[in-house]
Scaffold this motif. Structure first.
Motif, PDB file in Angstrom:
ATOM      1  N   VAL A 175      -5.582  -4.608  -2.356  1.00 24.98           N
ATOM      2  CA  VAL A 175      -5.599  -5.336  -1.247  1.00 24.98           C
ATOM      3  C   VAL A 175      -5.823  -6.934  -1.769  1.00 24.98           C
ATOM      4  O   VAL A 175      -5.494  -7.633  -1.070  1.00 24.98           O
ATOM      5  CB  VAL A 175      -7.012  -5.057  -0.670  1.00 24.98           C
ATOM      6  CG1 VAL A 175      -7.314  -5.825   0.485  1.00 24.98           C
ATOM      7  CG2 VAL A 175      -6.870  -3.642  -0.115  1.00 24.98           C
ATOM      8  N   GLU A 176      -6.354  -7.140  -2.506  1.00 24.75           N
ATOM      9  CA  GLU A 176      -6.621  -8.471  -3.141  1.00 24.75           C
ATOM     10  C   GLU A 176      -5.396  -9.404  -3.416  1.00 24.75           C
ATOM     11  O   GLU A 176      -5.315 -10.298  -3.283  1.00 24.75           O
ATOM     12  CB  GLU A 176      -7.994  -8.651  -4.385  1.00 24.75           C
ATOM     13  CG  GLU A 176      -9.095  -8.157  -3.918  1.00 24.75           C
ATOM     14  CD  GLU A 176     -10.146  -7.836  -5.166  1.00 24.75           C
ATOM     15  OE1 GLU A 176      -9.660  -8.659  -6.331  1.00 24.75           O
ATOM     16  OE2 GLU A 176     -11.158  -7.400  -4.963  1.00 24.75           O
ATOM     17  N   LYS A 177      -4.418  -8.668  -4.218  1.00 25.68           N
ATOM     18  CA  LYS A 177      -3.238  -9.100  -4.422  1.00 25.68           C
ATOM     19  C   LYS A 177      -2.453  -9.389  -3.221  1.00 25.68           C
ATOM     20  O   LYS A 177      -1.737 -10.508  -3.173  1.00 25.68           O
ATOM     21  CB  LYS A 177      -2.381  -8.220  -5.430  1.00 25.68           C
ATOM     22  CG  LYS A 177      -3.163  -8.000  -6.791  1.00 25.68           C
ATOM     23  CD  LYS A 177      -2.004  -8.348  -7.668  1.00 25.68           C
ATOM     24  CE  LYS A 177      -2.527  -8.052  -9.132  1.00 25.68           C
ATOM     25  NZ  LYS A 177      -2.595  -7.069  -9.883  1.00 25.68           N
ATOM     26  N   ALA A 178      -2.541  -8.541  -2.287  1.00 20.96           N
ATOM     27  CA  ALA A 178      -1.645  -8.668  -0.872  1.00 20.96           C
ATOM     28  C   ALA A 178      -2.276  -9.822  -0.338  1.00 20.96           C
ATOM     29  O   ALA A 178      -1.426 -10.538   0.394  1.00 20.96           O
ATOM     30  CB  ALA A 178      -1.855  -7.420   0.027  1.00 20.96           C
ATOM     31  N   ILE A 179      -3.560 -10.271  -0.093  1.00 23.32           N
ATOM     32  CA  ILE A 179      -4.183 -11.384   0.576  1.00 23.32           C
ATOM     33  C   ILE A 179      -3.599 -12.296  -0.263  1.00 23.32           C
ATOM     34  O   ILE A 179      -3.304 -13.477   0.280  1.00 23.32           O
ATOM     35  CB  ILE A 179      -5.672 -11.064   0.496  1.00 23.32           C
ATOM     36  CG1 ILE A 179      -5.993  -9.975   1.642  1.00 23.32           C
ATOM     37  CG2 ILE A 179      -6.167 -12.423   0.864  1.00 23.32           C
ATOM     38  CD1 ILE A 179      -7.564  -9.585   1.606  1.00 23.32           C
ATOM     39  N   GLU A 180      -3.935 -12.543  -1.624  1.00 28.75           N
ATOM     40  CA  GLU A 180      -3.418 -13.655  -2.454  1.00 28.75           C
ATOM     41  C   GLU A 180      -1.902 -13.792  -2.077  1.00 28.75           C
ATOM     42  O   GLU A 180      -1.699 -15.158  -2.184  1.00 28.75           O
ATOM     43  CB  GLU A 180      -3.775 -13.333  -3.853  1.00 28.75           C
ATOM     44  CG  GLU A 180      -5.012 -13.242  -4.571  1.00 28.75           C
ATOM     45  CD  GLU A 180      -5.105 -12.887  -6.113  1.00 28.75           C
ATOM     46  OE1 GLU A 180      -4.101 -12.524  -6.401  1.00 28.75           O
ATOM     47  OE2 GLU A 180      -6.375 -12.601  -6.305  1.00 28.75           O
ATOM     48  N   GLU A 183       8.736  -5.518   3.246  1.00 25.02           N
ATOM     49  CA  GLU A 183       8.815  -5.973   1.409  1.00 25.02           C
ATOM     50  C   GLU A 183       8.079  -7.233   1.267  1.00 25.02           C
ATOM     51  O   GLU A 183       7.950  -8.073   2.023  1.00 25.02           O
ATOM     52  CB  GLU A 183      10.487  -6.266   0.880  1.00 25.02           C
ATOM     53  CG  GLU A 183      10.411  -6.169  -0.309  1.00 25.02           C
ATOM     54  CD  GLU A 183      11.774  -6.087  -0.726  1.00 25.02           C
ATOM     55  OE1 GLU A 183      12.541  -7.098  -0.850  1.00 25.02           O
ATOM     56  OE2 GLU A 183      12.380  -5.164  -1.104  1.00 25.02           O
ATOM     57  N   VAL A 184       7.444  -7.155   0.292  1.00 22.85           N
ATOM     58  CA  VAL A 184       6.330  -8.368  -0.257  1.00 22.85           C
ATOM     59  C   VAL A 184       6.551  -8.390  -1.606  1.00 22.85           C
ATOM     60  O   VAL A 184       7.100  -7.234  -2.210  1.00 22.85           O
ATOM     61  CB  VAL A 184       4.851  -8.032   0.180  1.00 22.85           C
ATOM     62  CG1 VAL A 184       4.703  -8.143   1.595  1.00 22.85           C
ATOM     63  CG2 VAL A 184       4.302  -6.916  -0.613  1.00 22.85           C
ATOM     64  N   GLN A 185       6.322  -9.329  -2.294  1.00 28.54           N
ATOM     65  CA  GLN A 185       6.287  -9.881  -3.496  1.00 28.54           C
ATOM     66  C   GLN A 185       5.240  -9.795  -4.330  1.00 28.54           C
ATOM     67  O   GLN A 185       4.289 -10.823  -3.947  1.00 28.54           O
ATOM     68  CB  GLN A 185       7.234 -10.884  -3.896  1.00 28.54           C
ATOM     69  CG  GLN A 185       7.660 -11.081  -5.231  1.00 28.54           C
ATOM     70  CD  GLN A 185       9.209 -12.034  -5.339  1.00 28.54           C
ATOM     71  OE1 GLN A 185       9.877 -12.135  -4.228  1.00 28.54           O
ATOM     72  NE2 GLN A 185       9.526 -12.251  -6.474  1.00 28.54           N
ATOM     73  N   ILE A 186       4.890  -8.867  -5.146  1.00 33.21           N
ATOM     74  CA  ILE A 186       3.619  -8.854  -5.780  1.00 33.21           C
ATOM     75  C   ILE A 186       3.915  -8.859  -7.342  1.00 33.21           C
ATOM     76  O   ILE A 186       4.511  -8.150  -7.867  1.00 33.21           O
ATOM     77  CB  ILE A 186       2.816  -7.490  -5.542  1.00 33.21           C
ATOM     78  CG1 ILE A 186       2.621  -7.411  -4.189  1.00 33.21           C
ATOM     79  CG2 ILE A 186       1.504  -7.589  -6.403  1.00 33.21           C
ATOM     80  CD1 ILE A 186       1.356  -8.180  -3.262  1.00 33.21           C
ATOM     81  N   PHE A 241      -4.368  -0.119   3.557  1.00 29.94           N
ATOM     82  CA  PHE A 241      -4.250  -0.506   2.027  1.00 29.94           C
ATOM     83  C   PHE A 241      -6.047  -0.082   1.655  1.00 29.94           C
ATOM     84  O   PHE A 241      -6.901  -0.603   2.140  1.00 29.94           O
ATOM     85  CB  PHE A 241      -4.150  -2.029   1.342  1.00 29.94           C
ATOM     86  CG  PHE A 241      -2.722  -2.156   2.091  1.00 29.94           C
ATOM     87  CD1 PHE A 241      -1.480  -1.313   1.752  1.00 29.94           C
ATOM     88  CD2 PHE A 241      -2.540  -3.537   2.416  1.00 29.94           C
ATOM     89  CE1 PHE A 241      -0.311  -1.789   2.040  1.00 29.94           C
ATOM     90  CE2 PHE A 241      -1.269  -3.893   2.703  1.00 29.94           C
ATOM     91  CZ  PHE A 241       0.075  -2.951   2.554  1.00 29.94           C
ATOM     92  N   GLY A 242      -6.074   0.690   0.620  1.00 27.06           N
ATOM     93  CA  GLY A 242      -7.407   1.116  -0.031  1.00 27.06           C
ATOM     94  C   GLY A 242      -8.084   2.362   0.454  1.00 27.06           C
ATOM     95  O   GLY A 242      -8.948   2.592   0.374  1.00 27.06           O
ATOM     96  N   HIS A 243      -6.773   3.057   0.546  1.00 29.94           N
ATOM     97  CA  HIS A 243      -6.952   4.711   0.826  1.00 29.94           C
ATOM     98  C   HIS A 243      -8.006   5.198  -0.120  1.00 29.94           C
ATOM     99  O   HIS A 243      -8.821   6.052   0.484  1.00 29.94           O
ATOM    100  CB  HIS A 243      -5.756   5.624   0.619  1.00 29.94           C
ATOM    101  CG  HIS A 243      -4.777   5.730   2.018  1.00 29.94           C
ATOM    102  ND1 HIS A 243      -5.006   7.113   2.859  1.00 29.94           N
ATOM    103  CD2 HIS A 243      -4.176   4.705   2.579  1.00 29.94           C
ATOM    104  CE1 HIS A 243      -4.302   6.627   3.734  1.00 29.94           C
ATOM    105  NE2 HIS A 243      -3.680   5.579   3.784  1.00 29.94           N
ATOM    106  N   LYS A 244      -7.860   5.177  -1.121  1.00 26.81           N
ATOM    107  CA  LYS A 244      -8.432   5.824  -2.378  1.00 26.81           C
ATOM    108  C   LYS A 244     -10.079   5.317  -2.205  1.00 26.81           C
ATOM    109  O   LYS A 244     -10.966   6.271  -2.247  1.00 26.81           O
ATOM    110  CB  LYS A 244      -8.173   5.398  -3.534  1.00 26.81           C
ATOM    111  CG  LYS A 244      -8.051   4.175  -4.105  1.00 26.81           C
ATOM    112  CD  LYS A 244      -7.690   4.162  -5.699  1.00 26.81           C
ATOM    113  CE  LYS A 244      -7.400   2.614  -6.014  1.00 26.81           C
ATOM    114  NZ  LYS A 244      -6.491   2.295  -7.138  1.00 26.81           N
ATOM    115  N   TYR A 245     -10.241   4.331  -1.751  1.00 25.28           N
ATOM    116  CA  TYR A 245     -11.656   3.692  -1.428  1.00 25.28           C
ATOM    117  C   TYR A 245     -12.529   4.394  -0.353  1.00 25.28           C
ATOM    118  O   TYR A 245     -13.496   4.820  -0.383  1.00 25.28           O
ATOM    119  CB  TYR A 245     -11.912   2.192  -1.319  1.00 25.28           C
ATOM    120  CG  TYR A 245     -11.189   1.536  -2.342  1.00 25.28           C
ATOM    121  CD1 TYR A 245     -11.364   1.822  -3.748  1.00 25.28           C
ATOM    122  CD2 TYR A 245     -10.487   0.323  -2.277  1.00 25.28           C
ATOM    123  CE1 TYR A 245     -10.768   1.101  -4.966  1.00 25.28           C
ATOM    124  CE2 TYR A 245      -9.792  -0.433  -3.225  1.00 25.28           C
ATOM    125  CZ  TYR A 245     -10.130  -0.070  -4.523  1.00 25.28           C
ATOM    126  OH  TYR A 245      -9.549  -0.759  -5.726  1.00 25.28           O
TER     127      TYR A 245
END
Ligand code: FES
Length: 322
Positions: free
Chosen positions: A311-316, A294-297, A160-164
């Motif tokens: 990324v931050e949401k995935a970690i949270e 699948e994850v719930q964001i 996650f974070g390809h664009k960065y």
């Protein structure tokens, strides 16, 4: 509340529109979600138009093919590196951060398919390298492959974070790699290096017990630190590296606990840098079909093999739901 717009990793690629468009489940196109209006923020070729032009079918499918094993390098009892012959176009497609393929023993049924990150891709000579840690029946059977292996790809959402990573130029960045996650780190580092970034790399051998990517980094001018991140000394090194406020990007390749560890230090010492991280969700089909990833964001179900998560949401989300 309106659902946030999602970014599909395959949009605009040879594999868009995909099976999901046929099923009215496209991640990006509202018309291919069964709605009567256009409501996407995609600036490339219209997915709906491509779908109509393709006679309302998925444009291209990633077929499984048989690849010759050019070389097998045993690193230790549980770790080996395969060099696999692939078409030049596929090698080029796989020379991207986060790229991976599915591998299985030539004689195994399709449910033995195992996602494996690409460590190195040579688009001129048409081969890729993957590092494989044996930790179950699928990888044990891959280890038994001698001459040929089944391969399916290319896939790209291994981080996650390809664009960065793709967008960062002439800046300072930190790459933290632990265990088998060293392997996909090679392409990340090469991408950052080509864009003239100054890179510090922290390597923790982890369970592999080896700094097995050293030969791929030898030619690059990097600041490499090897340590045990979990030790008190390693934590000090990590904390000090993150506290450098000139850093523009931190990439974490390792477990979710490692991502969280880095995220917490960023919270305390460096609010400015962007964070990119390896995608550690369970990937089974890679096509957005099976739901294993699948994850719930923010109350929305998201298939993380296709969608670039924040990324931050995935970690949270990991903190909240484990
Ligand atoms: S791995 Fe099957 S939906 Fe993501």
């Amino acid at each position: 509340m309106a659902s946030p717009r999602l970014e599909c990793i395959d949009i605009g690629s040879d594999y868009c529109p995909c099976y999901l468009a046929e099923l009215n489940e496209c991640i990006v196109c509202s018309q291919l979600q069964g709605k009567k209006f256009c409501d996407c923020n995609w600036k490339g070729v219209c997915v709906f138009q491509e779908f109509v032009w393709a006679k309302r079918k998925a444009k291209a499918k990633r077929d499984t093919m048989v690849s010759n094993i050019i070389d097998k390098q045993k690193i230790n009892e549980n770790l080996f590196i395969l060099t696999l012959s692939v078409p030049n176009k596929m090698a080029r497609d796989l020379n991207e951060p986060g790229s991976y393929v599915f591998l299985r023993n030539e004689f195994s049924p399709s449910f033995f398919d195992t996602p494996m990150s690409i460590m190195y891709a040579d688009e001129i000579n048409g081969f890729v390298k993957v590092a494989i840690q044996i930790n179950g029946p699928k990888t044990s059977l891959i280890d038994l492959s001698e001459k040929r292996i089944c391969i399916r790809g290319p896939y790209w959402n291994g981080l996650f974070g390809h664009k960065y990573i793709k967008g960062l130029k002439n800046s300072k960045c930190l790459v933290v790699l632990r265990g088998i996650a060293q392997a996909p780190g090679v392409i990340v580092i090469n991408k950052l290096y080509r864009n003239n970034n100054k890179i510090t790399v922290i390597i923790d051998k982890g369970k592999t017990g080896q700094f097995f990517i050293s030969q791929y980094l030898d030619q690059l001018n990097l600041n490499i630190i090897t340590t045990d991140i979990l030790s008190a000394e390693g934590q000090e090194i990590l904390k000090n590296a993150i506290a450098d406020n000139d850093l523009k990007l931190i990439y974490s390749g390792g477990s979710d606990e490692q991502h969280l560890n880095i995220f917490n230090y960023m919270d305390l010492y460096n609010n400015e840098a962007y964070l990119a991280a390896s995608n550690n969700n369970t990937i089974c089909c890679g096509e957005g079909i099976c739901g294993s990833c699948e994850v719930q964001i923010d109350g929305q179900k998201v298939r993380s093999c296709k969608v670039q998560l924040d990324v931050e949401k995935a970690i949270e989300r990991r903190i909240l739901y484990g």
